[in-house]
Design an enzyme around this catalytic site. Structure first.
Site: not given
Ligand SMILES: [Zn+2]
Length: 259
Positions: A129-130, A133, A192
């Site tokens: 997830h990071e 981003h 997100e």
């Molecule tokens: Zn996030």
């Protein structure tokens, strides 16, 4: 402010659009307008990482540190970013429930998030997830939107080029690295969902079961209801809709998972 100055600012803005311009997010093909280059962003990310590491204590737990580095290596290997200089560290801070990836590939986990990750698969959820981003350049997009808003009053573009403290803060804030500067700027729902989608594809490609992500976000949601909101949730807003969205896209995501 005179009309001449406004025209100048407008021309500067146009130049940035033309020079830096439009980018396309990998996997989702979403078009974005970014006013800073990957190079500028990476350079700011590296500076910010130096600052964070100089102010933090690394974990002395060899096993946990090794797992962070192992998961990071596996996921970064499938992220297809040869120009990134990856680094994965574990910071000793049980009170901080957070993790981040700065542009250019510098990743930090705080020991406080490990109980919520539970195991290597949970770490892979957060890692994916990071990193998502960062490779989708969400921080740069947020900075760029901020730049447009502040264009008249405050030429942040110049601050970025000069690597001023203001630009440092913007990049830390842009990537959810809130704890050291005390600002909690949440990612948008759009960012997100995109990070969930790309992050779970990356973890699947690296050999981790992407269905673990649903379980992880359910644990996070439960955690947020039980106690004060952790830093991670302040910057990565979580709710049942996000979990539903992840479940809806899971058949598509699972195509990237070999097992
Ligand atoms: Zn996030």
């Amino acid at each position: 402010m005179g009309a001449g100055k406004i025209v100048n600012i407008f021309l500067l803005f146009l130049t940035f659009i033309l020079v830096v311009g439009c980018a396309t997010v990998q996997y989702t093909k979403r078009k974005t307008i970014l006013l800073i280059t990957q190079e500028q962003e990476t350079s700011l990310g590296n500076e910010a990482f130096k600052q964070v590491t100089s102010e933090s204590k690394l974990s002395s737990d060899i096993n946990q540190t090794a797992i962070i580095k192992k998961v990071g290596s596996k996921i970064s290997a499938v992220a297809d970013k040869p120009d990134f200089q990856w680094d994965f560290i574990l910071i000793e801070d049980t009170g901080t429930v957070n993790a981040f990836c700065l542009p250019g590939g510098k990743v930090a986990f705080y020991t406080g998030i490990l109980p919520l990750c539970q195991d290597e698969n949970g770490i892979a959820v957060v890692m994916g997830h990071e990193i998502a981003h960062a490779i989708a350049r969400h921080g740069a997009e947020r900075m760029s939107q901020g730049m447009v808003t502040d264009m008249v009053g405050n030429l942040l573009t110049e601050a970025v080029a000069a690597k001023t403290p203001e630009a440092q803060k913007a990049i830390l804030n842009g990537y959810g690295m809130a704890t050291s500067i005390g600002i909690l700027l949440p990612f948008s729902r759009k960012h997100e969902y995109e990070a969930d989608y790309i992050g779970t594809i990356l973890m699947a490609k690296a050999g981790y079961d992407p269905r673990t992500a649903v379980e992880f976000w359910k644990r996070m949601l439960q955690h947020s209801q039980g106690s004060s909101m952790p830093e991670f949730l302040s910057t990565h807003p979580n709710d049942l809709k996000r979990i539903a969205e992840l479940e809806r896209r899971m058949p598509e995501i699972l195509k990237h998972y070999a097992n």
